[in-house]
Scaffold this active site. Structure first.
Site, short mmCIF file in Angstrom:
data_model
loop_
_atom_site.label_atom_id
_atom_site.label_comp_id
_atom_site.label_asym_id
_atom_site.label_seq_id
_atom_site.Cartn_x
_atom_site.Cartn_y
_atom_site.Cartn_z
N THR A 31 -36.48 -19.30 -20.76
CA THR A 31 -35.04 -19.52 -20.93
C THR A 31 -34.57 -20.20 -19.65
O THR A 31 -34.50 -19.58 -18.59
CB THR A 31 -34.28 -18.21 -21.18
OG1 THR A 31 -34.72 -17.67 -22.43
CG2 THR A 31 -32.78 -18.46 -21.25
N LYS A 58 -30.30 -21.17 -27.42
CA LYS A 58 -30.53 -19.86 -26.79
C LYS A 58 -29.26 -19.39 -26.07
O LYS A 58 -28.95 -18.19 -26.04
CB LYS A 58 -31.71 -19.95 -25.81
CG LYS A 58 -32.02 -18.64 -25.04
CD LYS A 58 -32.45 -17.51 -25.97
CE LYS A 58 -32.69 -16.20 -25.22
NZ LYS A 58 -33.96 -16.15 -24.50
N LYS A 67 -29.16 -13.86 -15.29
CA LYS A 67 -29.70 -15.22 -15.11
C LYS A 67 -29.30 -16.09 -16.30
O LYS A 67 -28.82 -17.21 -16.14
CB LYS A 67 -31.22 -15.18 -14.99
CG LYS A 67 -31.86 -16.55 -14.77
CD LYS A 67 -33.26 -16.65 -15.35
CE LYS A 67 -33.23 -16.84 -16.84
NZ LYS A 67 -34.54 -17.17 -17.44
#
Length: 300
Positions: free
Chosen positions: A110, A185, A253
């Site tokens: 990711t 995502k 994150k």
């Protein structure tokens, strides 16, 4: 006992593949590729983890991404962030340097849409293909070979990768051009942030009201409040258990990537920005490695 669940694999032509990054996601993902009949060479920053993988699944381990990628049809990657991704893909010891023209690099990290587009361009200049392919489904999805994978890149590269990638996937879908997988995502993480905060507030409210929250979750889980988070994290939140799943540090994150992208595209994300700060509170409480459902700890 195997680190992956048994699964019936679709029949596919065996490929020579590499897997870079054997963390909680990469270790089982690479395992499913091996179990599905592919010839797998692995690389991990700590060599002991790579040796442990070879001891369980066979194949080979190499000391650099370049050596692991040499001769591979497909190089899969799942590392921590943009800079980790650049470090395993680029440079003299990077995977791109070891890959033959026509080989495919599939990134399950990711990361930002920017780094996906950057590496797509760098790969194309070398005669390679690059697909950004972040995953959803968490550690359990990786172990069960049932991840949802969102891809960005060229259709020809996607079609070439999909049969092998189904070894660890439930769904493997092309969302658009380079970067579209990462953007999808981000949408996923925005949804999760709001859902987990709503569920945290609901459970904390119900507990203050003196309700049997396990019973409440059973009832409302059959109606419009049902969600994956309610089904899979509701009762563990009631039980004050958070030692599994997707860590708060990782979620922060990811939400940082989301909020940076929103600054660029002008999207307004007031709830997401707020929940990101709530996760900062959980970190300040020492909850860095707790599951994302630990948001409820702020409300206790």
């Amino acid at each position: 006992m195997s680190s992956i669940a048994s699964k019936t694999y679709e029949s596919t032509t065996p490929k020579k593949v590499a897997f870079l990054g054997l963390g909680v996601m990469g270790f089982p993902m690479a395992g499913h590729l091996a179990r599905a009949g592919h010839s797998v060479t692995v690389y991990n920053r700590s060599a002991a983890k790579a040796q442990a993988w070879v001891a369980e699944f066979g194949g080979a381990a190499k000391p650099t991404p370049r050596e692991a990628a040499a001769g591979a049809d497909i190089v899969f990657c799942c590392v921590g962030n943009d800079n980790d991704l650049r470090s395993v893909a680029l440079g003299a010891d990077g995977a791109f340097a070891g890959m033959a023209p026509g080989a495919l690099f599939v990134d399950h990290t990711t990361a930002s849409a920017d780094v996906a587009r950057e590496l797509y361009g760098a790969a194309r200049n070398l005669g390679l293909a690059f697909v950004d392919a972040p995953v959803s489904g968490g550690q359990a999805g990786a172990q069960n070979g049932a991840l949802t994978v969102m891809c960005g890149g060229d259709a020809t590269a996607f079609d070439a990768v999909k049969p092998a990638a189904m070894a660890f996937s439930r769904a493997f879908t092309l969302m658009g051009e380079s970067g579209a997988g990462q953007l999808t995502k981000m949408v996923n993480q925005i949804c999760i942030a709001g859902l987990v905060q709503g569920l945290s507030e609901a459970i904390a409210f119900g507990q203050k009201a003196g309700l049997d929250m396990n019973q409440v979750l059973e009832v409302i889980g059959k109606g419009a409040a049902q969600s994956w988070q309610l089904d899979n994290r509701g009762k563990t939140m009631v039980a004050d258990k958070f030692d599994f799943g997707f860590a708060v540090d990782w979620m922060r994150k990811d939400l940082g990537l989301v909020l940076d992208e929103a600054k660029r595209n002008g999207a307004r994300l007031p709830v997401t920005a707020l929940v990101d700060q709530f996760y900062a509170d959980v970190q300040a409480m020492g909850g860095n490695r707790l599951d994302t459902s630990s948001l409820i700890k702020r409300l206790k």
